[in-house]
Every structure is written in structure tokens, then in C-alpha cells.
Design a protein around this motif. Structure first.
Motif, PDB file in Angstrom:
ATOM      1  N   LEU A 175      49.160  42.130  57.872  1.00  0.00           N
ATOM      2  CA  LEU A 175      48.221  41.120  57.409  1.00  0.00           C
ATOM      3  C   LEU A 175      48.995  40.027  56.683  1.00  0.00           C
ATOM      4  CD1 LEU A 175      45.290  43.266  55.922  1.00  0.00           C
ATOM      5  CD2 LEU A 175      45.391  42.162  58.157  1.00  0.00           C
ATOM      6  N   ALA A 176      48.502  38.796  56.765  1.00  0.00           N
ATOM      7  CA  ALA A 176      49.143  37.677  56.078  1.00  0.00           C
ATOM      8  C   ALA A 176      48.650  37.536  54.643  1.00  0.00           C
ATOM      9  CB  ALA A 176      48.886  36.390  56.861  1.00  0.00           C
ATOM     10  N   PHE A 177      47.863  38.491  54.185  1.00  0.00           N
ATOM     11  CA  PHE A 177      47.370  38.490  52.809  1.00  0.00           C
ATOM     12  C   PHE A 177      47.241  39.935  52.366  1.00  0.00           C
ATOM     13  CE2 PHE A 177      43.710  38.864  55.545  1.00  0.00           C
ATOM     14  CZ  PHE A 177      42.904  39.785  54.905  1.00  0.00           C
ATOM     15  N   ASP A 178      47.189  40.147  51.063  1.00  0.00           N
ATOM     16  CA  ASP A 178      46.973  41.485  50.522  1.00  0.00           C
ATOM     17  C   ASP A 178      45.534  41.572  50.029  1.00  0.00           C
ATOM     18  OD1 ASP A 178      46.842  43.605  48.308  1.00  0.00           O
ATOM     19  OD2 ASP A 178      48.820  43.973  49.178  1.00  0.00           O
ATOM     20  N   PRO A 179      44.729  42.492  50.579  1.00  0.00           N
ATOM     21  CA  PRO A 179      43.314  42.566  50.210  1.00  0.00           C
ATOM     22  C   PRO A 179      43.075  42.853  48.730  1.00  0.00           C
ATOM     23  CG  PRO A 179      43.741  43.815  52.210  1.00  0.00           C
ATOM     24  CD  PRO A 179      45.072  43.461  51.629  1.00  0.00           C
ATOM     25  N   VAL A 180      44.068  43.421  48.043  1.00  0.00           N
ATOM     26  CA  VAL A 180      43.904  43.735  46.625  1.00  0.00           C
ATOM     27  C   VAL A 180      44.575  42.682  45.748  1.00  0.00           C
ATOM     28  CG1 VAL A 180      44.421  45.409  44.796  1.00  0.00           C
ATOM     29  CG2 VAL A 180      43.640  46.201  47.036  1.00  0.00           C
ATOM     30  N   ARG A 181      45.872  42.469  45.944  1.00  0.00           N
ATOM     31  CA  ARG A 181      46.611  41.591  45.037  1.00  0.00           C
ATOM     32  C   ARG A 181      46.206  40.132  45.133  1.00  0.00           C
ATOM     33  NH1 ARG A 181      51.033  44.861  46.648  1.00  0.00           N
ATOM     34  NH2 ARG A 181      51.680  43.240  48.145  1.00  0.00           N
ATOM     35  N   ASP A 182      45.719  39.699  46.297  1.00  0.00           N
ATOM     36  CA  ASP A 182      45.414  38.282  46.494  1.00  0.00           C
ATOM     37  C   ASP A 182      43.985  37.903  46.132  1.00  0.00           C
ATOM     38  OD1 ASP A 182      47.986  37.799  47.352  1.00  0.00           O
ATOM     39  OD2 ASP A 182      47.503  37.937  49.494  1.00  0.00           O
ATOM     40  N   PHE A 183      43.209  38.846  45.617  1.00  0.00           N
ATOM     41  CA  PHE A 183      41.800  38.558  45.309  1.00  0.00           C
ATOM     42  C   PHE A 183      41.393  39.101  43.942  1.00  0.00           C
ATOM     43  CE2 PHE A 183      42.023  38.390  49.908  1.00  0.00           C
ATOM     44  CZ  PHE A 183      41.252  37.280  50.207  1.00  0.00           C
ATOM     45  N   ALA A 184      40.418  38.430  43.361  1.00  0.00           N
ATOM     46  CA  ALA A 184      39.754  38.908  42.150  1.00  0.00           C
ATOM     47  C   ALA A 184      38.316  39.264  42.522  1.00  0.00           C
ATOM     48  CB  ALA A 184      39.758  37.836  41.068  1.00  0.00           C
ATOM     49  N   PRO A 185      37.939  40.548  42.495  1.00  0.00           N
ATOM     50  CA  PRO A 185      36.560  40.920  42.822  1.00  0.00           C
ATOM     51  C   PRO A 185      35.565  40.271  41.861  1.00  0.00           C
ATOM     52  CG  PRO A 185      38.012  42.836  42.824  1.00  0.00           C
ATOM     53  CD  PRO A 185      38.789  41.719  42.219  1.00  0.00           C
ATOM     54  N   VAL A 186      34.460  39.782  42.402  1.00  0.00           N
ATOM     55  CA  VAL A 186      33.411  39.170  41.583  1.00  0.00           C
ATOM     56  C   VAL A 186      32.235  40.121  41.441  1.00  0.00           C
ATOM     57  CG1 VAL A 186      31.761  37.270  41.394  1.00  0.00           C
ATOM     58  CG2 VAL A 186      34.097  36.831  42.221  1.00  0.00           C
TER      59      VAL A 186
END
Length: 333
Positions: free
Chosen positions: A117-128
């Protein structure tokens, strides 16, 4: 016929995912303007317009926008099972004006299904906030000579390699649910991916494919209108929107249980005050009786929560779906 259960004991690795999610939340600590939001917010839905995800987003977001006192523009950026839109948001400015409609596909299934993946589902996001849990529905072309899951299994066994199941695309819930049906029922059915649930449903109605197991917002109205035949729901219990439809487990495949979920995420580094403001607005929207009634009617159960609870949910789901992908033997390069 005995079938493996889809309930899981989560290994210790879940702790590392929780820690990573907590770290992403901790990054959201920069100061924020007191007048947020002062311009329209873009919510990226990483799936095509007209599909189940799009329908749910457009059901909830007008009420969220009203709570925030601004406009929320729903922007469809489909592709690669949700990865195209998720990557776009992961690279966006962490200012609260570009958000992602995330799902168990984008944030749990895809990291196991895709080679990279070109992104990390955990490190690249802040859950709202998590928003709903979504039942899926086993539907078939009305001309198929089956009326129950048991009859579908028998038909597939009598026609190995000739029964095609549609999905909303590689990595979607409908893809993995179909793969699980193949392995649990021990039938030779063939995957046919589409660019979204609406296109898949259209071909199913036309008899170009035989079967689909898709989220209820996408296919329940078609089944209720007689355009598709509903055989069973994939949740542990029957759903209030269609209590007459039995579960897959009731229908001869005990232990078969699948549900999808969705929620809103922001780019990592989004200020905590923005996350909290958005979370409060989403929770208010999901408490609105009209919004709740519209969601339940489509087979979606509102499940709002805190950003921290959503981070824990993503971590646990990542481990669960990794096991589902491994069990199904599915892979996308």
C-alpha cells in the motif's frame, strides 16, 4: 456440514496496532483556529457514487454539516478497493478540511489483501468516529433456480466453475464475503470484480452474474423491489430492516458471520480540537431520530464512539480480517 466459525481470538500483535493508532492520535496536538470550520469540508468517499458507502455517507453528512454550521462536500474518488481515495486523504493537509469515509476495506482488509500500500492505514490517519455497523445480504439473479442458501450451495456444487459471484471490487466486503462463502460452503464459484456495488448489482439484475453478497444499503432496496432475490443476511441475528430474511447460519452454514463498518478519519497530525469538534458533530448526527431511522431502514446500525475507541476497533479489525484473508486465500497484487 460443519463450517469454520468467523469469530476470532485476537493475538498479541493487536497491542502493537493499538499503540500505533494511539501514536497517530497523539500527533493531533497542534493548536487550531477557534472559528473552525470557516469553509466547506470535503469528505472523500473512496468508492463510486450510488454504492452502499456513498449512500450512507450522504445520509449522515448533511446532519453533520448542520451541526458544524458549514457545507460538507461528498467527493467520490474510487479505485483499488478504496486505496486511491484513502491515499489521497493520507497526503492531504491535516487541517480538518479533507476527511476520509473509511471502512473495514480501507482500514482492515486491504493491508492484508494487497501486496503493498502507498499509505499506512494506522500511522497516516487520525480516527475521528466510527459511524455504523452494516449487515450484508446474499442476493441472486431472480432467474436462478434457488430460493435458499442450501439450494444455492447445491446448485453451485452441481455447476462447478460456472457460477460467477460479483463484488464491488477487489478488497471490498463483497469480495471477501464471496470468498468466504466459497471456502465455507466448499463450492467452486468464480469472482467477478466491478468498479463499485451499483455496477455489480446492475449486472446481477441482468443475469450476467449469478450471486453477490453485498452490504444491505446497496442491495436491500433492489430485493424489496423484486429486482433481486434475497436469500439470507450475514449477521449473527436477523436485521430489523428485513426480519423475514433468515441468517446464513440459520440457512445451513453455521458460523458464517460477516459485517462491514464505516467511520470518518482525518490525516495524521490533525489538531485534537478539530478531531473533537468533528466527533461531537458526528455523534449528534447519529443521535438524530430521522438519521437513525434512515440508517436502520437500510440495514446499518449506528455505533458512534470516541476517537480512541475507533482506533482500538481498527486495530482489532485489522487482525480479524487478516485471518479472514488468509483463510480465503485471497490476494491482490
Amino acid at each position: 456440514m460443519d463450517a469454520p466459525t468467523l469469530r476470532f481470538r485476537l493475538p498479541r500483535a493487536v497491542g502493537s496496532l493499538v499503540a500505533a493508532a494511539a501514536a497517530a492520535l497523539a500527533l493531533a496536538a497542534a493548536p487550531v483556529r477557534a472559528d473552525y470550520p470557516d469553509r466547506p469540508i470535503h469528505l472523500v468517499v473512496p468508492f463510486p457514487a450510488g454504492g452502499g458507502a456513498d449512500i450512507l455517507a450522504r445520509t449522515i453528512m448533511p446532519r453533520v454539516a448542520r451541526e458544524l454550521g458549514t457545507t460538507i462536500v461528498v467527493e467520490n474518488r474510487p479505485g483499488a478497493g478504496g486505496n486511491v481515495g484513502a491515499e489521497y486523504v493520507a497526503r492531504a493537509a491535516p487541517d480538518g478540511y479533507t476527511l476520509l469515509y473509511g471502512t473495514n476495506g480501507t482500514h482492515a482488509i486491504n493491508r492484508a489483501l494487497y501486496g503493498s500500500l502507498a499509505f499506512d492505514p494506522v500511522r497516516d490517519f487520525a480516527p475521528v468516529s466510527r459511524m455504523t455497523q452494516i449487515a450484508a445480504l446474499v442476493v441472486v439473479y431472480p432467474g436462478l433456480p434457488v430460493a435458499t442458501v442450501g439450494e444455492l450451495v447445491a446448485y453451485a456444487k452441481a455447476n462447478p466453475g460456472k457460477v460467477f459471484f460479483a463484488s464491488a471490487g477487489n478488497g471490498t466486503t463483497s469480495h471477501l464475503a464471496g470468498e468466504l462463502f466459497r471456502t465455507v460452503a466448499q463450492v467452486d464459484v468464480v469472482h467477478t470484480p466491478y468498479r463499485g456495488g451499483a455496477l455489480a448489482a446492475n449486472d446481477l439484475m441482468g443475469g450476467h452474474v449469478a450471486l453477490m453478497i453485498d452490504v444491505m444499503p446497496n442491495v436491500l432496496p433492489l430485493a424489496q423491489g423484486g429486482k433481486l432475490r434475497a436469500l439470507a443476511v450475514t449477521t449473527a441475528a436477523r436485521v430489523p430492516a428485513a426480519p423475514e430474511i433468515p441468517t446464513v447460519a440459520e440457512s445451513g452454514l453455521p458460523g458464517f458471520e460477516v459485517s462491514a463498518w464505516d467511520g470518518v478519519l482525518a490525516p495524521a497530525g490533525t489538531p485534537t480540537a478539530v478531531i473533537d469538534r468533528l466527533n461531537a458533530a458526528i455523534r449528534a448526527a447519529l443521535a438524530d431520530p430521522e438519521v437513525r431511522a434512515a440508517l436502520v431502514a437500510r440495514g446499518a446500525q449506528p455505533v458512534p464512539g470516541t476517537p480512541e475507541a475507533f482506533a482500538r476497533h481498527i486495530a482489532a479489525e485489522s487482525e480479524k480480517w487478516a485471518q479472514v484473508v488468509k483463510k480465503a486465500g485471497a490476494k491482490v497484487d
